[in-house]
Design a protein around this motif. Structure first.
Motif, PDB file in Angstrom:
ATOM      1  N   TYR A 148      42.765  27.855 -15.129  1.00 22.14           N
ATOM      2  CA  TYR A 148      42.856  27.231 -13.807  1.00 22.14           C
ATOM      3  C   TYR A 148      43.217  25.750 -13.948  1.00 22.14           C
ATOM      4  O   TYR A 148      44.006  25.199 -13.156  1.00 22.14           O
ATOM      5  N   LEU A 207      35.987  29.144  -6.346  1.00 22.90           N
ATOM      6  CA  LEU A 207      35.699  29.493  -7.737  1.00 22.90           C
ATOM      7  C   LEU A 207      34.252  29.930  -7.914  1.00 22.90           C
ATOM      8  O   LEU A 207      33.959  30.893  -8.637  1.00 22.90           O
ATOM      9  N   ARG A 211      44.976  29.201  -9.524  1.00 18.61           N
ATOM     10  CA  ARG A 211      45.447  27.822  -9.369  1.00 18.61           C
ATOM     11  C   ARG A 211      46.740  27.770  -8.562  1.00 18.61           C
ATOM     12  O   ARG A 211      46.928  26.891  -7.701  1.00 18.61           O
ATOM     13  N   GLY A 218      42.960  32.670 -14.177  1.00 21.25           N
ATOM     14  CA  GLY A 218      42.740  31.291 -13.733  1.00 21.25           C
ATOM     15  C   GLY A 218      44.023  30.630 -13.253  1.00 21.25           C
ATOM     16  O   GLY A 218      44.029  29.916 -12.237  1.00 21.25           O
ATOM     17  N   ARG A 219      45.121  30.868 -13.962  1.00 24.40           N
ATOM     18  CA  ARG A 219      46.403  30.265 -13.568  1.00 24.40           C
ATOM     19  C   ARG A 219      46.896  30.815 -12.228  1.00 24.40           C
ATOM     20  O   ARG A 219      47.461  30.071 -11.417  1.00 24.40           O
TER      21      ARG A 219
END
Length: 235
Positions: free
Chosen positions: A231, A201, A155, A151-152
């Motif tokens: 995220y 997403l 992002r 998720g990171r």
């Protein structure tokens, strides 16, 4: 980045990464003759993995998919060298790396013009000792912290305002150091605003669901939440 345009050929390449003659580097036969082919993968065409003087690399020829691809396999309408798919992906990978996103280093790009159309190729660094999420999840579930890392990384890509138009779990890799990588940026682009990010997403979530039924991967609906948490967390 060095740029060379001669006759109907255009090349863009990183002189620090490509020491071989750029005119030969896109010819798979050249790598076979020199004994530098280290593997291959088959998708719309064959991606050749080759050992350059500096790094292991992936040589990919741009091909169309779908019904239209059966009629026109690998030709695209020419509207300027910097609008070719190979140049666009080369530059986008450079910009993503400058933004700290884990993507392959772009090594070289080529476009060949014939009349109103062109064909294109890209050489990028091969991510060492990495597997995509499908291959991993067929063998074992991922732990919560890894979903958060995924998720990171997404992002970071979105903070660089890059719209990955084909974000799916085949295009997310994890290497032996447990680093997350995002690949395959053909037809992707930088886009202002935030409205499109949710669509990225949702596409990714659909790919998890699809592969559960198709490849029997170890994934549960509850696994989506830690990815979202990663995220939404601040880096």
């Amino acid at each position: 980045m060095k740029s060379v345009t001669e006759n109907n050929h255009a090349f863009w390449y990183d002189e620090q990464l490509l020491k071989e003659p750029v005119e030969k580097a896109f010819d798979a036969e050249y790598w076979h003759i020199t004994g530098k082919v280290i593997g291959s993968a088959t998708g719309r065409g064959t991606t050749w993995f080759v050992q350059t003087e500096t790094v292991a690399a992936a040589l990919r020829h741009y091909r169309r998919g779908g019904i239209f691809g059966k009629l026109v396999a690998d030709s695209y309408w020419f509207s300027g060298w910097e609008k070719t798919r190979s140049y666009q992906e080369f530059r986008l990978l450079q910009q993503l790396r400058e933004s700290g996103v884990n993507v392959p280093r772009p090594i070289a790009a080529r476009a060949i013009r014939t009349g109103f159309t062109y064909k294109a190729d890209l050489i990028s660094e091969k991510v060492a000792n990495a597997r995509d999420l499908v291959a991993i999840l067929q063998q074992t579930p991922l732990y919560t912290e890894m979903y958060q890392k995924i998720g990171r990384e997404i992002r970071k890509m979105h903070d660089a305002q890059v719209n990955h138009t084909d974000l799916n779990i085949h295009n997310i890799l994890i290497d032996e150091q447990q680093q997350v990588w995002i690949i395959d940026f053909d037809k992707c682009y930088q886009q202002s605003g935030d409205n499109w990010k949710q669509g990225n997403l949702e596409r990714l979530k659909r790919s998890f669901i699809k592969e559960v039924g198709k490849c029997d991967i170890s994934w549960l609906e509850s696994d989506w939440q830690p990815l979202l948490e990663g995220y939404q967390s601040k880096r």
